[in-house]
Design a protein around this motif. Sequence first.
Motif, PDB file in Angstrom:
ATOM      1  N   GLU A  40      46.058  31.473  32.022  1.00 36.84           N
ATOM      2  CA  GLU A  40      47.187  32.377  32.054  1.00 36.84           C
ATOM      3  C   GLU A  40      46.848  33.580  32.932  1.00 36.84           C
ATOM      4  OE1 GLU A  40      48.793  33.389  28.231  1.00 36.84           O
ATOM      5  OE2 GLU A  40      48.533  31.367  27.434  1.00 36.84           O
ATOM      6  N   VAL A  41      47.847  34.397  33.188  1.00 30.52           N
ATOM      7  CA  VAL A  41      47.663  35.567  34.026  1.00 30.52           C
ATOM      8  C   VAL A  41      46.609  36.499  33.431  1.00 30.52           C
ATOM      9  CG1 VAL A  41      49.470  36.963  32.935  1.00 30.52           C
ATOM     10  CG2 VAL A  41      48.932  37.313  35.359  1.00 30.52           C
ATOM     11  N   TYR A  42      45.844  37.158  34.312  1.00 30.65           N
ATOM     12  CA  TYR A  42      44.774  38.084  33.958  1.00 30.65           C
ATOM     13  C   TYR A  42      43.584  37.387  33.288  1.00 30.65           C
ATOM     14  CZ  TYR A  42      48.885  40.989  34.628  1.00 30.65           C
ATOM     15  OH  TYR A  42      50.050  41.541  35.136  1.00 30.65           O
ATOM     16  N   GLN A  43      43.442  36.095  33.590  1.00 33.44           N
ATOM     17  CA  GLN A  43      42.288  35.342  33.116  1.00 33.44           C
ATOM     18  C   GLN A  43      41.509  34.801  34.315  1.00 33.44           C
ATOM     19  OE1 GLN A  43      43.721  32.220  30.522  1.00 33.44           O
ATOM     20  NE2 GLN A  43      43.974  33.611  28.785  1.00 33.44           N
ATOM     21  N   LEU A  44      40.251  34.419  34.066  1.00 32.49           N
ATOM     22  CA  LEU A  44      39.441  33.736  35.064  1.00 32.49           C
ATOM     23  C   LEU A  44      39.521  32.240  34.823  1.00 32.49           C
ATOM     24  CD1 LEU A  44      36.265  36.013  35.064  1.00 32.49           C
ATOM     25  CD2 LEU A  44      38.067  35.947  36.785  1.00 32.49           C
ATOM     26  N   ALA A  45      39.557  31.477  35.906  1.00 28.72           N
ATOM     27  CA  ALA A  45      39.648  30.019  35.766  1.00 28.72           C
ATOM     28  C   ALA A  45      38.932  29.347  36.929  1.00 28.72           C
ATOM     29  CB  ALA A  45      41.105  29.585  35.708  1.00 28.72           C
ATOM     30  N   ASP A  52      35.029  42.562  39.208  1.00 29.04           N
ATOM     31  CA  ASP A  52      35.565  43.628  38.344  1.00 29.04           C
ATOM     32  C   ASP A  52      36.029  43.104  36.991  1.00 29.04           C
ATOM     33  OD1 ASP A  52      35.088  45.549  40.238  1.00 29.04           O
ATOM     34  OD2 ASP A  52      37.144  45.622  40.989  1.00 29.04           O
ATOM     35  N   TYR A  53      36.170  41.789  36.874  1.00 30.89           N
ATOM     36  CA  TYR A  53      36.696  41.208  35.636  1.00 30.89           C
ATOM     37  C   TYR A  53      35.607  40.517  34.809  1.00 30.89           C
ATOM     38  CZ  TYR A  53      40.647  42.120  38.598  1.00 30.89           C
ATOM     39  OH  TYR A  53      41.541  42.744  39.430  1.00 30.89           O
ATOM     40  N   LEU A  54      34.349  40.733  35.223  1.00 30.09           N
ATOM     41  CA  LEU A  54      33.205  40.237  34.460  1.00 30.09           C
ATOM     42  C   LEU A  54      32.545  41.404  33.735  1.00 30.09           C
ATOM     43  CD1 LEU A  54      31.636  37.903  37.176  1.00 30.09           C
ATOM     44  CD2 LEU A  54      32.926  37.172  35.156  1.00 30.09           C
ATOM     45  N   ASP A  55      31.799  41.101  32.688  1.00 31.44           N
ATOM     46  CA  ASP A  55      31.112  42.127  31.909  1.00 31.44           C
ATOM     47  C   ASP A  55      29.599  41.939  32.010  1.00 31.44           C
ATOM     48  OD1 ASP A  55      33.476  43.319  30.841  1.00 31.44           O
ATOM     49  OD2 ASP A  55      33.655  41.636  29.453  1.00 31.44           O
ATOM     50  N   GLY A 104      21.245  39.062  50.235  1.00 28.24           N
ATOM     51  CA  GLY A 104      21.047  37.632  50.075  1.00 28.24           C
ATOM     52  C   GLY A 104      20.977  37.156  48.644  1.00 28.24           C
ATOM     53  N   SER A 105      20.968  38.067  47.682  1.00 28.35           N
ATOM     54  CA  SER A 105      20.973  37.663  46.277  1.00 28.35           C
ATOM     55  C   SER A 105      22.307  37.006  45.919  1.00 28.35           C
ATOM     56  CB  SER A 105      20.723  38.866  45.369  1.00 28.35           C
ATOM     57  OG  SER A 105      19.428  39.390  45.601  1.00 28.35           O
ATOM     58  N   VAL A 106      22.254  36.067  44.996  1.00 35.16           N
ATOM     59  CA  VAL A 106      23.438  35.278  44.637  1.00 35.16           C
ATOM     60  C   VAL A 106      24.112  35.882  43.409  1.00 35.16           C
ATOM     61  CG1 VAL A 106      24.279  32.977  44.042  1.00 35.16           C
ATOM     62  CG2 VAL A 106      22.256  33.222  45.492  1.00 35.16           C
ATOM     63  N   MET A 107      25.419  36.047  43.469  1.00 34.58           N
ATOM     64  CA  MET A 107      26.196  36.557  42.345  1.00 34.58           C
ATOM     65  C   MET A 107      26.704  35.368  41.519  1.00 34.58           C
ATOM     66  SD  MET A 107      28.223  39.263  44.753  1.00 34.58           S
ATOM     67  CE  MET A 107      29.288  40.005  43.502  1.00 34.58           C
ATOM     68  N   VAL A 108      26.424  35.416  40.228  1.00 31.68           N
ATOM     69  CA  VAL A 108      26.725  34.281  39.354  1.00 31.68           C
ATOM     70  C   VAL A 108      27.476  34.750  38.117  1.00 31.68           C
ATOM     71  CG1 VAL A 108      25.733  32.384  38.025  1.00 31.68           C
ATOM     72  CG2 VAL A 108      24.628  33.119  40.137  1.00 31.68           C
ATOM     73  N   ALA A 109      28.504  33.994  37.743  1.00 33.33           N
ATOM     74  CA  ALA A 109      29.244  34.268  36.507  1.00 33.33           C
ATOM     75  C   ALA A 109      28.754  33.302  35.427  1.00 33.33           C
ATOM     76  CB  ALA A 109      30.742  34.082  36.723  1.00 33.33           C
ATOM     77  N   ILE A 110      28.269  33.844  34.323  1.00 32.79           N
ATOM     78  CA  ILE A 110      27.778  33.036  33.213  1.00 32.79           C
ATOM     79  C   ILE A 110      28.911  32.868  32.201  1.00 32.79           C
ATOM     80  CG2 ILE A 110      26.067  32.862  31.366  1.00 32.79           C
ATOM     81  CD1 ILE A 110      24.971  32.653  34.251  1.00 32.79           C
ATOM     82  N   ASP A 111      29.203  31.606  31.878  1.00 33.10           N
ATOM     83  CA  ASP A 111      30.279  31.281  30.950  1.00 33.10           C
ATOM     84  C   ASP A 111      31.608  31.909  31.376  1.00 33.10           C
ATOM     85  OD1 ASP A 111      28.533  29.819  29.394  1.00 33.10           O
ATOM     86  OD2 ASP A 111      28.034  31.514  28.102  1.00 33.10           O
ATOM     87  N   SER A 112      31.766  32.125  32.688  1.00 34.33           N
ATOM     88  CA  SER A 112      32.986  32.723  33.254  1.00 34.33           C
ATOM     89  C   SER A 112      33.304  34.076  32.625  1.00 34.33           C
ATOM     90  CB  SER A 112      34.185  31.772  33.089  1.00 34.33           C
ATOM     91  OG  SER A 112      33.965  30.558  33.768  1.00 34.33           O
ATOM     92  N   LYS A 113      32.273  34.780  32.129  1.00 36.62           N
ATOM     93  CA  LYS A 113      32.483  36.055  31.448  1.00 36.62           C
ATOM     94  C   LYS A 113      31.526  37.153  31.887  1.00 36.62           C
ATOM     95  CE  LYS A 113      34.121  33.997  27.089  1.00 36.62           C
ATOM     96  NZ  LYS A 113      33.821  33.878  25.629  1.00 36.62           N
TER      97      LYS A 113
END
Length: 279
Positions: free
Chosen positions: A73-78, A137-140, A162-171
């Motif tokens: 839904e809107v304002y969510q990560l997917a 901006d939408y990760l914690d 060169g460091s990699v940005m990673v989202a864990i559990d999409s959160k």
Amino acid sequence: MVEIGKFNKLKVLRQADFGYFLDAETGETDDDILLPNRSTLGKTVTINDEIDVFIYKDSKDRLTATFAKPLAEVYQLAYLKVVSVTDIGAFVDFGLERDLFVPIKEQNYILVEGNSYLFYIYVDKTNRLAASTFIDDYLDNTEDYLVGTDVEGIVYGFQTNGSVMVAIDSKFRGVILKNEYYNRIIPGETIKLRVKKHFEDGKMSLTPRKVAVDERLALEDVILKYLQEHDGTMPYNDKSSPEDIKAEFHQSKNYFKNALGGLMRNNLITQDETGTKLK
């Protein structure tokens, strides 16, 4: 008021040959929202019922209702798949009839048709649903994951160093420092990682490496396989350059030397100035 990009509870006002009209609570008949017959998914709809439907804009820019459940839904990560790339932007599969648009300005990296990436869903200035790869901006930050914990992350960009940005559990935010990886990593890739430490700001430092002993044993197997596939010899030894080792084995020279040492202790290989040989 109706919320675009979310499920809304709306009253069924009347029926037409092509679907049902729902009360948009604006008091204006022209603003009633159509639930097309194809979007009822075979469910029974009765006049004066209050039903939960997802609201979005169709290809003709009209508010439309559906019983179908989108992938987010809107304002969510997917994590969504790119179905086409055009000169003005890309389109991703959202789980509904109409794909989500990703404007060029909302692409932090080149999107490849058929690949999946992590997107943030938003409503643009024209009240249409759209998607963006700018998700930081939408990760914690969190320190809930203990050091040594195995996690899975989705790559969503690279820092200037060169460091990699990673989202864990999409959160949650995490980073793989440049000296922690030797394989090619691309945006949208899902990687199995281990929490190495927590930075002062709460961001996680992650590594794709196993613990040292497991890493050495795994690399020993890789070296043995290489030798077996190359007539028992290779031009690499503990004097080889870090660049050559990285290019061939995707590992640091230090790890490579440790693995060679383990194989020599087990009397499986020999080394000389020309390289390494199976015994």
